[in-house]
Design a protein around this motif. Structure first.
Motif, PDB file in Angstrom:
ATOM      1  N   SER A  30       0.882  -1.342   0.168  1.00 15.16           N
ATOM      2  CA  SER A  30      -0.134   0.246  -0.358  1.00 15.16           C
ATOM      3  C   SER A  30       0.381   1.031  -0.198  1.00 15.16           C
ATOM      4  O   SER A  30       1.937   1.271   0.223  1.00 15.16           O
ATOM      5  N   LEU A  31       0.098   2.639  -0.147  1.00 16.43           N
ATOM      6  CA  LEU A  31       1.524   3.440  -0.373  1.00 16.43           C
ATOM      7  C   LEU A  31       1.683   3.947   1.281  1.00 16.43           C
ATOM      8  O   LEU A  31       0.302   3.971   1.587  1.00 16.43           O
ATOM      9  N   TYR A  32       2.227   4.266   1.314  1.00 14.46           N
ATOM     10  CA  TYR A  32       2.727   4.539   3.093  1.00 14.46           C
ATOM     11  C   TYR A  32       2.268   6.015   2.703  1.00 14.46           C
ATOM     12  O   TYR A  32       1.719   7.008   3.808  1.00 14.46           O
ATOM     13  N   ASP A  33       2.222   6.780   1.913  1.00 14.14           N
ATOM     14  CA  ASP A  33       1.918   8.715   2.073  1.00 14.14           C
ATOM     15  C   ASP A  33       0.485   8.635   2.095  1.00 14.14           C
ATOM     16  O   ASP A  33       0.049   9.316   3.078  1.00 14.14           O
ATOM     17  N   LEU A  34      -0.038   7.664   1.388  1.00 14.33           N
ATOM     18  CA  LEU A  34      -2.190   7.658   1.644  1.00 14.33           C
ATOM     19  C   LEU A  34      -2.177   7.024   3.367  1.00 14.33           C
ATOM     20  O   LEU A  34      -3.518   7.699   3.083  1.00 14.33           O
ATOM     21  N   GLN A  35      -1.547   6.635   3.673  1.00 12.42           N
ATOM     22  CA  GLN A  35      -1.667   5.558   5.509  1.00 12.42           C
ATOM     23  C   GLN A  35      -1.608   6.908   5.998  1.00 12.42           C
ATOM     24  O   GLN A  35      -2.028   7.302   6.804  1.00 12.42           O
ATOM     25  N   LYS A  36      -0.441   7.640   5.637  1.00 17.73           N
ATOM     26  CA  LYS A  36      -0.594   9.417   6.728  1.00 17.73           C
ATOM     27  C   LYS A  36      -1.360  10.150   6.464  1.00 17.73           C
ATOM     28  O   LYS A  36      -1.858  10.832   7.637  1.00 17.73           O
ATOM     29  N   LEU A  37      -1.773  10.305   5.434  1.00 13.75           N
ATOM     30  CA  LEU A  37      -2.985  11.424   4.803  1.00 13.75           C
ATOM     31  C   LEU A  37      -4.015  10.917   5.540  1.00 13.75           C
ATOM     32  O   LEU A  37      -4.291  12.031   5.736  1.00 13.75           O
ATOM     33  N   ASN A  38      -4.372   9.482   5.410  1.00 10.17           N
ATOM     34  CA  ASN A  38      -5.676   8.965   5.553  1.00 10.17           C
ATOM     35  C   ASN A  38      -5.741   9.095   7.108  1.00 10.17           C
ATOM     36  O   ASN A  38      -6.523   8.130   7.800  1.00 10.17           O
ATOM     37  N   HIS A  39      -4.542   8.712   7.870  1.00  7.98           N
ATOM     38  CA  HIS A  39      -4.457   8.155   9.563  1.00  7.98           C
ATOM     39  C   HIS A  39      -4.656   7.252   9.817  1.00  7.98           C
ATOM     40  O   HIS A  39      -5.246   6.827  10.827  1.00  7.98           O
ATOM     41  N   ILE A  40      -4.617   6.872   8.866  1.00  4.28           N
ATOM     42  CA  ILE A  40      -4.439   5.019   9.235  1.00  4.28           C
ATOM     43  C   ILE A  40      -2.858   4.419   9.691  1.00  4.28           C
ATOM     44  O   ILE A  40      -1.828   4.408   8.988  1.00  4.28           O
ATOM     45  N   ALA A  41      -3.349   3.744  10.420  1.00  2.73           N
ATOM     46  CA  ALA A  41      -2.132   3.581  11.215  1.00  2.73           C
ATOM     47  C   ALA A  41      -1.327   2.221  10.696  1.00  2.73           C
ATOM     48  O   ALA A  41      -2.178   1.730   9.992  1.00  2.73           O
ATOM     49  N   PRO A  42      -0.105   2.165  11.049  1.00  7.08           N
ATOM     50  CA  PRO A  42       1.145   0.674  10.257  1.00  7.08           C
ATOM     51  C   PRO A  42       0.380  -0.278  10.674  1.00  7.08           C
ATOM     52  O   PRO A  42       0.151  -0.445  11.805  1.00  7.08           O
ATOM     53  N   THR A  43       0.390  -1.296   9.724  1.00  6.26           N
ATOM     54  CA  THR A  43       0.813  -2.252  10.018  1.00  6.26           C
ATOM     55  C   THR A  43       1.883  -2.789  10.465  1.00  6.26           C
ATOM     56  O   THR A  43       2.870  -2.257  10.458  1.00  6.26           O
ATOM     57  N   ILE A  44       1.393  -3.593  11.736  1.00  2.40           N
ATOM     58  CA  ILE A  44       3.092  -4.428  12.849  1.00  2.40           C
ATOM     59  C   ILE A  44       3.135  -6.042  12.995  1.00  2.40           C
ATOM     60  O   ILE A  44       1.405  -6.650  12.394  1.00  2.40           O
ATOM     61  N   VAL A  45       4.180  -6.529  12.790  1.00  3.02           N
ATOM     62  CA  VAL A  45       3.967  -7.817  12.988  1.00  3.02           C
ATOM     63  C   VAL A  45       2.745  -8.250  13.963  1.00  3.02           C
ATOM     64  O   VAL A  45       3.042  -7.384  15.185  1.00  3.02           O
ATOM     65  N   GLY A  46       2.218  -9.029  13.631  1.00  2.00           N
ATOM     66  CA  GLY A  46       1.474 -10.232  14.318  1.00  2.00           C
ATOM     67  C   GLY A  46       0.111  -9.488  14.419  1.00  2.00           C
ATOM     68  O   GLY A  46      -1.371  -9.830  14.556  1.00  2.00           O
ATOM     69  N   ASP A  47      -0.547  -8.376  13.601  1.00  2.00           N
ATOM     70  CA  ASP A  47      -2.211  -7.992  13.058  1.00  2.00           C
ATOM     71  C   ASP A  47      -2.112  -9.499  12.540  1.00  2.00           C
ATOM     72  O   ASP A  47      -1.557 -10.384  11.707  1.00  2.00           O
ATOM     73  N   ILE A  48      -3.598  -9.125  12.809  1.00  2.00           N
ATOM     74  CA  ILE A  48      -3.833 -10.111  12.365  1.00  2.00           C
ATOM     75  C   ILE A  48      -5.597  -9.485  11.441  1.00  2.00           C
ATOM     76  O   ILE A  48      -6.784  -8.721  11.592  1.00  2.00           O
ATOM     77  N   TRP A  49      -5.792 -10.320   9.961  1.00  2.25           N
ATOM     78  CA  TRP A  49      -6.520  -9.815   9.328  1.00  2.25           C
ATOM     79  C   TRP A  49      -7.655 -10.445   8.296  1.00  2.25           C
ATOM     80  O   TRP A  49      -7.561 -11.837   8.792  1.00  2.25           O
ATOM     81  N   TYR A  50      -8.269 -10.520   8.802  1.00  2.00           N
ATOM     82  CA  TYR A  50      -9.894 -11.882   8.452  1.00  2.00           C
ATOM     83  C   TYR A  50     -10.094 -10.882   6.491  1.00  2.00           C
ATOM     84  O   TYR A  50     -10.342  -9.660   7.010  1.00  2.00           O
ATOM     85  N   ILE A  51      -9.699 -11.912   5.510  1.00  2.20           N
ATOM     86  CA  ILE A  51      -9.559 -11.153   4.827  1.00  2.20           C
ATOM     87  C   ILE A  51     -10.808 -11.937   3.861  1.00  2.20           C
ATOM     88  O   ILE A  51     -11.189 -13.041   4.279  1.00  2.20           O
ATOM     89  N   HIS A  52     -11.819 -10.319   3.509  1.00  4.61           N
ATOM     90  CA  HIS A  52     -13.354 -11.300   3.110  1.00  4.61           C
ATOM     91  C   HIS A  52     -12.868 -11.287   1.119  1.00  4.61           C
ATOM     92  O   HIS A  52     -12.157 -10.327   0.497  1.00  4.61           O
ATOM     93  N   ASP A  53     -14.114 -11.949   0.556  1.00  5.80           N
ATOM     94  CA  ASP A  53     -14.901 -11.861  -1.194  1.00  5.80           C
ATOM     95  C   ASP A  53     -15.629 -10.683  -1.355  1.00  5.80           C
ATOM     96  O   ASP A  53     -15.402  -9.825  -0.276  1.00  5.80           O
ATOM     97  N   ASP A  54     -16.124 -10.744  -2.618  1.00  5.25           N
ATOM     98  CA  ASP A  54     -16.847 -10.684  -3.272  1.00  5.25           C
ATOM     99  C   ASP A  54     -17.827  -9.982  -2.794  1.00  5.25           C
ATOM    100  O   ASP A  54     -19.479  -9.486  -2.775  1.00  5.25           O
TER     101      ASP A  54
END
Length: 125
Positions: A30-54
Motif C-alpha cells: 500500500s502507499l505509505y503516504d496515503l496511509q499518513k494522509l488518511n491517518h491509517i495506522a501502520p501495519t505491525i507484525v502480529g496483526d491479524i487480518w480477516y480476508i473477505h471476498d466480493d
C-alpha cells in the motif's frame, strides 16, 4: 483484527481472496503516504487480518509476519510474485496504474522513490 478486501472490483475481490486462501498471495503493498494522509495506522507484525471476498464473506484469517517500507522502484520480483501477480512485470504494470490513479487524487505523482508499505502474511487458524 482488521477486515481486508483486496481489489477494487467484485471480480478482483473474489479472485484475490481466493489467491490468499490457496496460498498464492502471501504479500500485499500500500502507499505509505496515503496511509499518513488518511491517518491509517501502520501495519505491525502480529496483526491479524480477516480476508473477505466480493460477497463480504470471510474466506480466511492471516497473521502479518513482516513489514517493510520499500521505494516503489526497489520492489523485488520475489515480492511481486508473493503478491499474487505472477511476474514482476505484471505487478509493476498493475501497481503503477493503480497507485498513480490514487496519488493523482491528491495532486501527487508516483515515482521510483514513492514509499510502499510491503506486508508479508501467512494463513493462521
Amino acid at each position: 483484527m482488521k477486515i481486508i478486501k483486496f481489489g477494487g472490483t467484485p471480480k478482483e475481490q473474489k479472485y484475490l481472496s481466493n489467491l490468499v486462501l490457496t496460498g498464492l498471495k502471501s504479500a500485499t503493498s500500500s502507499l505509505y503516504d496515503l496511509q499518513k494522509l488518511n491517518h491509517i495506522a501502520p501495519t505491525i507484525v502480529g496483526d491479524i487480518w480477516y480476508i473477505h471476498d466480493d460477497k463480504d464473506s470471510c474466506v480466511c484469517k492471516v497473521k502479518v509476519t513482516a513489514v517493510e517500507l520499500v521505494p516503489f522502484g526497489e520492489v523485488k520480483p520475489a515480492f511481486a510474485i508473493l503478491e499474487g501477480d505472477k511476474t514482476y512485470e505484471n505487478w509493476h504494470e498493475i501497481h503503477f496504474t493503480y497507485y498513480s490513479s490514487l496519488l493523482s487524487k491528491f495532486n501527487r505523482e508516483l515515482s521510483a522513490d514513492t514509499l510502499l508499505e510491503c506486508v508479508y502474511s501467512e494463513i493462521t487458524k
